[in-house]
Enzyme design. Structure first.
Site, PDB file in Angstrom:
ATOM      1  N   GLN A 107       0.674  -1.271   0.254  1.00  0.00           N
ATOM      2  CA  GLN A 107       0.151  -0.056   0.034  1.00  0.00           C
ATOM      3  C   GLN A 107       0.825   1.236  -0.082  1.00  0.00           C
ATOM      4  OE1 GLN A 107      -3.636  -0.778   2.974  1.00  0.00           O
ATOM      5  NE2 GLN A 107      -1.918  -1.831   3.600  1.00  0.00           N
ATOM      6  N   VAL A 109       3.804   3.999  -1.147  1.00  0.00           N
ATOM      7  CA  VAL A 109       3.922   4.744  -2.429  1.00  0.00           C
ATOM      8  C   VAL A 109       5.661   4.992  -2.436  1.00  0.00           C
ATOM      9  CG1 VAL A 109       1.631   5.518  -2.612  1.00  0.00           C
ATOM     10  CG2 VAL A 109       3.422   6.909  -1.393  1.00  0.00           C
ATOM     11  N   HIS A 125      -1.059   1.282  -4.221  1.00  0.00           N
ATOM     12  CA  HIS A 125      -1.558   2.796  -4.016  1.00  0.00           C
ATOM     13  C   HIS A 125      -0.882   3.733  -5.198  1.00  0.00           C
ATOM     14  CE1 HIS A 125      -3.713   1.933  -0.143  1.00  0.00           C
ATOM     15  NE2 HIS A 125      -4.552   1.593  -0.955  1.00  0.00           N
ATOM     16  N   CYS A 133      -1.569  12.514 -14.778  1.00  0.00           N
ATOM     17  CA  CYS A 133      -2.537  13.556 -15.222  1.00  0.00           C
ATOM     18  C   CYS A 133      -3.971  12.852 -15.068  1.00  0.00           C
ATOM     19  CB  CYS A 133      -2.231  13.829 -16.640  1.00  0.00           C
ATOM     20  SG  CYS A 133      -3.594  14.822 -17.244  1.00  0.00           S
ATOM     21  N   CYS A 153       0.507  18.877 -17.754  1.00  0.00           N
ATOM     22  CA  CYS A 153       0.564  17.683 -18.441  1.00  0.00           C
ATOM     23  C   CYS A 153       1.024  17.777 -19.953  1.00  0.00           C
ATOM     24  CB  CYS A 153      -0.777  16.975 -18.605  1.00  0.00           C
ATOM     25  SG  CYS A 153      -0.917  15.676 -19.961  1.00  0.00           S
ATOM     26  N   CYS A 156      -2.158  17.229 -22.318  1.00  0.00           N
ATOM     27  CA  CYS A 156      -3.396  17.927 -22.244  1.00  0.00           C
ATOM     28  C   CYS A 156      -3.379  19.211 -21.792  1.00  0.00           C
ATOM     29  CB  CYS A 156      -4.475  17.017 -21.870  1.00  0.00           C
ATOM     30  SG  CYS A 156      -4.462  16.717 -19.980  1.00  0.00           S
ATOM     31  N   THR A 194       0.154  -3.017   8.454  1.00  0.00           N
ATOM     32  CA  THR A 194      -1.088  -2.131   8.091  1.00  0.00           C
ATOM     33  C   THR A 194      -2.010  -2.275   9.200  1.00  0.00           C
ATOM     34  OG1 THR A 194      -2.554  -2.122   6.249  1.00  0.00           O
ATOM     35  CG2 THR A 194      -1.764  -4.180   6.822  1.00  0.00           C
ATOM     36  N   SER A 195      -2.884  -1.147   9.426  1.00  0.00           N
ATOM     37  CA  SER A 195      -3.798  -1.015  10.333  1.00  0.00           C
ATOM     38  C   SER A 195      -5.008  -1.939   9.713  1.00  0.00           C
ATOM     39  CB  SER A 195      -4.043   0.316  10.582  1.00  0.00           C
ATOM     40  OG  SER A 195      -4.612   0.931   9.403  1.00  0.00           O
ATOM     41  N   ALA A 237       8.534  -5.111  12.342  1.00  0.00           N
ATOM     42  CA  ALA A 237       9.073  -5.604  11.151  1.00  0.00           C
ATOM     43  C   ALA A 237      10.404  -5.826  11.036  1.00  0.00           C
ATOM     44  CB  ALA A 237       8.375  -5.073  10.016  1.00  0.00           C
TER      45      ALA A 237
HETATM   46  N1  APR Z   1       6.700  -2.569  12.077  1.00  0.00           N
HETATM   47  C1  APR Z   1       5.213  -3.332  11.743  1.00  0.00           C
HETATM   48  N2  APR Z   1       4.372  -2.507  12.149  1.00  0.00           N
HETATM   49  C2  APR Z   1       4.250  -1.307  12.484  1.00  0.00           C
HETATM   50  C3  APR Z   1       5.526  -0.696  13.065  1.00  0.00           C
HETATM   51  C4  APR Z   1       6.456  -1.456  12.661  1.00  0.00           C
HETATM   52  N3  APR Z   1       7.767  -0.886  13.246  1.00  0.00           N
HETATM   53  N4  APR Z   1       5.326   0.672  13.403  1.00  0.00           N
HETATM   54  C5  APR Z   1       3.938   0.791  13.360  1.00  0.00           C
HETATM   55  N5  APR Z   1       3.266  -0.335  12.666  1.00  0.00           N
HETATM   56  C6  APR Z   1       2.087  -0.469  12.386  1.00  0.00           C
HETATM   57  C7  APR Z   1       0.936   0.429  13.334  1.00  0.00           C
HETATM   58  O1  APR Z   1       0.675  -0.330  14.497  1.00  0.00           O
HETATM   59  C8  APR Z   1      -0.012   0.203  12.348  1.00  0.00           C
HETATM   60  O2  APR Z   1      -1.033  -0.711  12.578  1.00  0.00           O
HETATM   61  O3  APR Z   1       1.626  -0.119  11.222  1.00  0.00           O
HETATM   62  C9  APR Z   1       0.503   0.336  10.750  1.00  0.00           C
HETATM   63  C10 APR Z   1       0.402   1.575  10.064  1.00  0.00           C
HETATM   64  O4  APR Z   1      -1.076   1.759   9.965  1.00  0.00           O
HETATM   65  P1  APR Z   1      -1.397   3.006   8.951  1.00  0.00           P
HETATM   66  O5  APR Z   1      -0.782   4.396   9.637  1.00  0.00           O
HETATM   67  O6  APR Z   1      -3.244   2.990   8.902  1.00  0.00           O
HETATM   68  O7  APR Z   1      -1.002   2.745   7.482  1.00  0.00           O
HETATM   69  P2  APR Z   1      -1.655   1.665   6.481  1.00  0.00           P
HETATM   70  O8  APR Z   1      -2.362   0.560   7.121  1.00  0.00           O
HETATM   71  O9  APR Z   1      -0.496   1.457   5.497  1.00  0.00           O
HETATM   72  O10 APR Z   1      -2.701   2.604   5.572  1.00  0.00           O
HETATM   73  C11 APR Z   1      -3.247   2.061   4.710  1.00  0.00           C
HETATM   74  O11 APR Z   1      -4.521   4.520   4.104  1.00  0.00           O
HETATM   75  O12 APR Z   1      -4.120   6.874   4.394  1.00  0.00           O
HETATM   76  C12 APR Z   1      -4.071   5.701   3.504  1.00  0.00           C
HETATM   77  O13 APR Z   1      -3.024   5.438   1.503  1.00  0.00           O
HETATM   78  C13 APR Z   1      -2.772   5.386   2.786  1.00  0.00           C
HETATM   79  O14 APR Z   1      -1.663   3.480   2.280  1.00  0.00           O
HETATM   80  C14 APR Z   1      -2.160   4.127   3.027  1.00  0.00           C
HETATM   81  C15 APR Z   1      -3.586   3.454   3.585  1.00  0.00           C
END
Ligand code: APR
Length: 256
Positions: A107, A109, A125, A133, A153, A156, A194-195, A237
């Protein structure tokens, strides 16, 4: 199967990964946290704790104030250029180099998986170092890091925004197709950093489960996925992914 950060769960997950025919890894901002890149939703430090996504990460925000949105992405580009891949990014590249059948969907970028050497990253993402564009779809490189206004762009003449997927925009069709196929086919789904809150990425775990996959998670905090995971490793991680790789190497000493 189990949860927590006990060595037993790490060993069990390592065995499961070593036997897997196909592995889907989904990463989020947390895997880049140890590279110094803020996450989005962590209390206090996350981008969305300091900024309003509706003012910075939607097509409407860009139409309303292209200079503000552009400057925020230019600032983020600078943060990422100054950052390096961390042991978590490197461990996933090492898994691929060991010959594990890993599909990586991110997810993020920031391009840090690619800089760590992972080949064939599925960018769910988009990528912050491209411009796109939104009128004609033309894609280009990020260009001048000091530019205070987005470029026009060449096709266009509309203003080009960063090549990321904003809230309300569609996931790139090829990335969505690749991620869905990987979720359908994998026998292990590993969610890292990821959350698990933002669709459609957050639905990949259930799609993998429906296909019979084991679900694993690496995250220091609990998420929506934690209670549904077969293996939930509570930790960073940058520590747990290298531990998995060293376990995999010891099971396949012949691997380089
Ligand atoms: N190792 C593993 N996980 C970690 C670490 C780490 N060192 N530090 C923080 N985290 C976890 C947090 O506990 C949280 O659950 O990373 C997660 C980050 O969650 P978010 O901030 O919600 O990010 P993400 O899940 O990637 O968001 C998804 O939301 O805003 C949009 O496009 C944006 O791609 C993004 C999408």
């Amino acid at each position: 199967m189990g949860t927590g950060d006990s060595p037993g769960i790490l060993a069990e997950l390592t065995d499961t990964l070593a036997r897997a025919r196909r592995i889907l890894v989904l990463t989020g901002a947390g895997i880049s946290a140890e590279s110094g890149i803020p996450t989005f939703r962590e209390a206090g430090t996350g981008f969305w704790a300091q900024y309003n996504p509706l003012e910075l990460a939607t097509p409407e925000a860009f139409d309303r104030d292209p200079r503000l949105v552009w400057s925020w992405y230019q600032w983020r580009r600078g943060l990422i250029r100054a950052a390096d891949p961390n042991p978590g990014h490197q461990a996933l590249a090492a898994m691929q180099a060991l010959g594990l059948p890993v599909t990586l969907v991110t997810q993020n970028v920031d391009g840090l998986h690619q800089r760590a050497g992972f080949e064939g990253v599925v960018e769910f993402h988009g990528n912050i170092f491209r411009n796109r564009c939104r009128t004609c779809g033309n894609v280009g490189r990020a260009g001048d890091p000091a530019a205070e206004m987005p470029p026009r762009c060449p096709a266009c003449d509309s203003l080009m925004g960063p090549g990321v997927v904003w809230f309300g925009e569609a996931i790139p069709a090829d990335a969505l197709r690749a991620a869905d196929a990987a979720a359908d086919e994998c026998d292990v789904f590993l969610s890292v950093g990821t959350s698990a809150l933002v669709a459609p990425a957050s639905s990949l775990a259930d799609r993998a489960r429906a296909g019979g996959a084991a679900i694993a998670e690496i995250n220091p905090a609990s998420t929506d996925l934690t209670d549904r995971a077969d293996y939930a490793l509570a930790g960073p991680a940058g520590t747990l992914l290298p531990a998995l790789v060293s376990g995999l190497r010891s099971r396949d000493p012949g691997a380089g």
